[in-house]
Design an enzyme around this catalytic site. Structure first.
Site, mmCIF file in Angstrom:
data_model
loop_
_atom_site.group_PDB
_atom_site.id
_atom_site.type_symbol
_atom_site.label_atom_id
_atom_site.label_comp_id
_atom_site.label_asym_id
_atom_site.label_seq_id
_atom_site.Cartn_x
_atom_site.Cartn_y
_atom_site.Cartn_z
ATOM 1 N N ILE A 1 0.782 -1.425 0.061
ATOM 2 C CA ILE A 1 0.203 -0.003 0.275
ATOM 3 C C ILE A 1 0.904 1.000 0.112
ATOM 4 O O ILE A 1 0.801 2.025 -0.881
ATOM 5 C CB ILE A 1 -0.863 -0.179 1.618
ATOM 6 C CG1 ILE A 1 -1.679 -0.873 1.488
ATOM 7 C CG2 ILE A 1 -1.672 0.805 1.568
ATOM 8 C CD1 ILE A 1 -2.726 -1.956 2.493
ATOM 9 N N ASP B 1 14.218 2.428 10.926
ATOM 10 C CA ASP B 1 14.035 0.912 10.938
ATOM 11 C C ASP B 1 13.299 1.369 12.544
ATOM 12 O O ASP B 1 13.880 1.381 13.511
ATOM 13 C CB ASP B 1 14.901 0.274 11.753
ATOM 14 C CG ASP B 1 14.948 -0.905 11.996
ATOM 15 O OD1 ASP B 1 13.571 -1.463 12.425
ATOM 16 O OD2 ASP B 1 16.337 -2.302 12.268
ATOM 17 N N ASN C 1 2.744 4.050 7.669
ATOM 18 C CA ASN C 1 1.828 3.198 7.188
ATOM 19 C C ASN C 1 2.832 1.514 7.611
ATOM 20 O O ASN C 1 2.070 0.331 7.260
ATOM 21 C CB ASN C 1 2.018 2.702 5.385
ATOM 22 C CG ASN C 1 2.272 1.780 4.611
ATOM 23 O OD1 ASN C 1 0.847 2.036 4.337
ATOM 24 N ND2 ASN C 1 3.286 1.971 4.259
ATOM 25 N N SER D 1 -4.106 1.381 10.145
ATOM 26 C CA SER D 1 -4.719 0.820 11.455
ATOM 27 C C SER D 1 -5.373 -0.776 10.647
ATOM 28 O O SER D 1 -4.778 -0.398 9.411
ATOM 29 C CB SER D 1 -5.623 1.704 11.643
ATOM 30 O OG SER D 1 -6.812 0.785 12.813
ATOM 31 N N TYR E 1 -1.513 -8.154 17.407
ATOM 32 C CA TYR E 1 -2.081 -7.422 16.172
ATOM 33 C C TYR E 1 -2.224 -6.458 16.207
ATOM 34 O O TYR E 1 -3.035 -5.246 16.096
ATOM 35 C CB TYR E 1 -2.049 -8.018 14.919
ATOM 36 C CG TYR E 1 -2.293 -7.242 13.231
ATOM 37 C CD1 TYR E 1 -0.924 -6.492 13.109
ATOM 38 C CD2 TYR E 1 -2.978 -7.109 12.759
ATOM 39 C CE1 TYR E 1 -1.387 -5.661 11.902
ATOM 40 C CE2 TYR E 1 -3.470 -6.612 12.030
ATOM 41 C CZ TYR E 1 -2.341 -5.860 11.520
ATOM 42 O OH TYR E 1 -2.360 -4.966 9.963
ATOM 43 N N LYS F 1 -3.451 -2.435 16.064
ATOM 44 C CA LYS F 1 -3.781 -1.414 14.925
ATOM 45 C C LYS F 1 -5.352 -0.867 16.410
ATOM 46 O O LYS F 1 -5.404 0.149 15.823
ATOM 47 C CB LYS F 1 -5.028 -2.463 14.184
ATOM 48 C CG LYS F 1 -3.628 -3.239 13.355
ATOM 49 C CD LYS F 1 -3.219 -1.436 12.484
ATOM 50 C CE LYS F 1 -1.027 -1.898 12.194
ATOM 51 N NZ LYS F 1 -0.518 -1.082 11.265
HETATM 52 N N1 LIG Z 1 -2.799 -5.763 3.189
HETATM 53 C C1 LIG Z 1 -3.198 -5.355 3.977
HETATM 54 O O1 LIG Z 1 -4.506 -6.591 4.034
HETATM 55 C C2 LIG Z 1 -3.979 -4.682 5.658
HETATM 56 C C3 LIG Z 1 -4.761 -4.490 5.716
HETATM 57 C C4 LIG Z 1 -5.602 -3.608 7.090
HETATM 58 C C5 LIG Z 1 -3.858 -2.681 7.522
HETATM 59 N N2 LIG Z 1 -2.498 -3.043 6.385
HETATM 60 C C6 LIG Z 1 -1.783 -1.726 7.306
HETATM 61 O O2 LIG Z 1 -1.810 -1.712 6.030
HETATM 62 C C7 LIG Z 1 0.415 -1.099 6.197
HETATM 63 C C8 LIG Z 1 1.237 -1.288 4.548
HETATM 64 O O3 LIG Z 1 0.700 -2.804 4.680
HETATM 65 P P1 LIG Z 1 0.606 -3.549 3.624
HETATM 66 O O4 LIG Z 1 0.306 -4.537 3.538
HETATM 67 O O5 LIG Z 1 0.975 -2.549 2.423
HETATM 68 O O6 LIG Z 1 2.476 -4.214 4.165
HETATM 69 P P2 LIG Z 1 3.897 -4.753 3.178
HETATM 70 O O7 LIG Z 1 3.702 -4.325 1.535
HETATM 71 O O8 LIG Z 1 4.620 -5.432 3.895
HETATM 72 O O9 LIG Z 1 4.406 -3.260 3.897
HETATM 73 C C9 LIG Z 1 4.712 -2.675 5.242
HETATM 74 C C10 LIG Z 1 6.135 -1.972 5.025
HETATM 75 O O10 LIG Z 1 6.458 -1.802 6.551
HETATM 76 C C11 LIG Z 1 8.263 -1.613 6.105
HETATM 77 N N3 LIG Z 1 8.690 -2.167 7.513
HETATM 78 C C12 LIG Z 1 8.585 -3.316 7.923
HETATM 79 N N4 LIG Z 1 8.697 -3.541 9.701
HETATM 80 C C13 LIG Z 1 9.743 -1.983 9.997
HETATM 81 C C14 LIG Z 1 10.898 -2.090 10.466
HETATM 82 N N5 LIG Z 1 11.286 -2.567 11.286
HETATM 83 N N6 LIG Z 1 11.473 -0.469 10.121
HETATM 84 C C15 LIG Z 1 10.687 0.075 8.411
HETATM 85 N N7 LIG Z 1 10.131 -0.265 8.292
HETATM 86 C C16 LIG Z 1 9.504 -1.518 7.908
HETATM 87 C C17 LIG Z 1 8.382 -2.836 5.646
HETATM 88 O O11 LIG Z 1 9.460 -2.793 4.992
HETATM 89 P P3 LIG Z 1 10.627 -3.760 4.711
HETATM 90 O O12 LIG Z 1 10.357 -3.822 3.040
HETATM 91 O O13 LIG Z 1 11.908 -3.264 4.418
HETATM 92 O O14 LIG Z 1 10.071 -5.140 5.416
HETATM 93 C C18 LIG Z 1 7.257 -1.813 3.694
HETATM 94 O O15 LIG Z 1 7.832 -1.103 3.653
HETATM 95 C C19 LIG Z 1 0.914 -2.046 7.161
HETATM 96 O O16 LIG Z 1 0.365 -1.100 9.012
HETATM 97 C C20 LIG Z 1 -0.881 -2.764 7.811
HETATM 98 O O17 LIG Z 1 -0.857 -3.132 8.906
HETATM 99 C C21 LIG Z 1 -2.918 -3.860 6.098
#
Ligand SMILES: NC(=O)c1ccc[n+]([C@@H]2O[C@H](COP(=O)([O-])OP(=O)(O)OC[C@H]3O[C@@H](n4cnc5c(N)ncnc54)[C@H](OP(=O)(O)O)[C@@H]3O)[C@@H](O)[C@H]2O)c1
Length: 365
Positions: free
Chosen positions: A60, A122, A149, A203, A234, A238
């Site tokens: 996202i 980080d 995010n 969230s 988790y 959130k």
């Molecule tokens: N996908 C869903 O279904 C969903 C649903 C509800 C909410 N969300 C929320 O949406 C947000 C984005 O999720 P996404 O689905 O796009 O997941 P994603 O592709 O895994 O993206 C997460 C991002 O967070 C970064 N990150 C994680 N741990 C980190 C750390 N210690 N330091 C710096 N960066 C870090 C990751 O970097 P790296 O590449 O370095 O790991 C990545 O860029 C999250 O907050 C998630 O909880 C997602």
């Protein structure tokens, strides 16, 4: 946390799964998606706007960065892996050619793009977040938008070098620290009085999985079966994102702060821990894939609630501060636990105290 709270959680979890299966598709097809055409195209030479986006290198967050860039924003992408972030930035720049080809001819010269910069941060390391904020503030006195995010989901129980549980620190405490450190530059925009600065917390619908308020630091989430407790951790993180958004809205009424659920987007890296597990991973991949087919949205659709909260010109401080947005972008009420002001104050105070105890004072005198 009592045994009955755990049973309550399990019940909600299964209802959630059933809803995803049987109600999901019809809910998703009825989604009212925010149109990015409503988001103004800015000229960075005459109307420079600065955004800080965490975790912009995948999922996202990548689409948030892409669309902000296409709308003329100057973006600081905070991530932990330089190679990943710089290659994500490169992909955004390549995507520009595809997008420009689709612009109506009369709009070609009216849509200059912004710029993208990598900042190391980080979120398992408080000192690194402090440093990331300092680096951004070296370059910028005005910050118009912060999108929190970055996130991890359902990891095994681990404690970071700051001795905080890894999901809570990554999803909440570290990004709260970053936000509070950036606040002087966000407030400076508000004080100028022309543009309302915004902060958006990612969230999740998963915040509704807990039916009673599991306070931050509650050690019962560190004991018992991980397959259950990891989801509760988790969910707790959130929920805290909504609490902090609501508290910021109350404490800083000139900054438009919101929280969002992006939708269920199963092809992001968020699910990779479960998909990679031996044996269980086979079931996880099948289950996650099916959920995505029945109730999921695409990664690009997943960025729309965030971008609505971040850029929709029709939102105002008076009517929209502290609000929560659902998948696609419509406003929605979060759970009662999320809306409860005393719970939100508790979450705020807990984070402030934990940060203070580790040498990071974030509250103003
Ligand atoms: N996908 C869903 O279904 C969903 C649903 C509800 C909410 N969300 C929320 O949406 C947000 C984005 O999720 P996404 O689905 O796009 O997941 P994603 O592709 O895994 O993206 C997460 C991002 O967070 C970064 N990150 C994680 N741990 C980190 C750390 N210690 N330091 C710096 N960066 C870090 C990751 O970097 P790296 O590449 O370095 O790991 C990545 O860029 C999250 O907050 C998630 O909880 C997602």
């Amino acid at each position: 946390m009592t045994r009955s709270a755990e049973i309550e959680f399990l019940k909600v979890y299964f209802v959630f799964i059933l809803l995803s299966y049987f109600g999901g598709k019809s809910i998703m097809t009825k989604l009212n998606f925010y149109s990015l055409e409503k988001t103004p195209y800015l000229n960075p030479r005459t109307d420079r706007r600065v955004a800080v986006v965490t975790g912009g290198n995948s999922g996202i967050g990548w689409y948030d960065c892409l669309h902000l860039y296409l709308h003329g924003w100057t973006i600081y992408v905070v991530g932990r892996n330089e190679q990943k972030v710089t290659s994500a930035i490169q992909k955004i720049e390549e995507e520009l050619k595809v997008t420009i080809a689709k612009y109506p001819e009369d709009q070609l010269n009216k849509r200059p793009v912004g710029s993208l910069k990598y900042v190391h941060g980080d979120f398992t390391d408080l000192a690194s977040c402090d440093k990331a904020a300092k680096e951004i503030l070296l370059h910028e006195k005005l910050i118009h938008l912060v999108i929190l995010n970055a996130g991890v989901m359902a990891l095994p129980l681990q404690f970071t070098k700051d001795n905080l549980e890894i999901q809570y620190q990554t999803n909440v405490t570290s990004q709260f620290l970053l936000t509070m450190r950036l606040l002087p530059a966000v407030k400076a925009v508000a004080e100028q009085g022309q543009i309302v600065p915004r902060i958006v917390f990612l969230s999740s619908l998963a915040h509704t999985m807990t039916r009673s308020f599991v306070k931050p630091g509650d050690k019962s989430l560190f004991k018992g079966p991980n397959f259950l407790k990891t989801w509760m951790r988790y969910s707790q993180s959130k929920l805290a994102d909504i609490h902090l958004a609501k508290q910021l809205a109350q404490r800083y009424p000139k900054i438009l702060t919101s929280s969002v659920h992006p939708g269920v987007i199963v092809d992001t890296e968020l699910y990779s821990h479960w998909k990679k597990l031996p044996l269980i991973g086979v079931f996880a991949r099948g289950f996650i894939g099916l959920t995505g087919k029945l109730a999921g949205v695409s990664q690009e659709e997943g960025c729309l609630s965030t971008l609505r909260a971040a850029t929709d010109p029709s939102l105002t401080l008076e009517k929209d501060n502290g609000k929560y947005y659902d998948a696609g972008g419509p406003q929605k009420d979060p759970s009662d636990i999320a809306n409860n002001v005393e719970n939100a104050k508790y979450t705020w105070n807990w984070n402030v105290l934990e940060l203070k105890g580790r040498g990071f004072d974030v509250e103003e005198a």
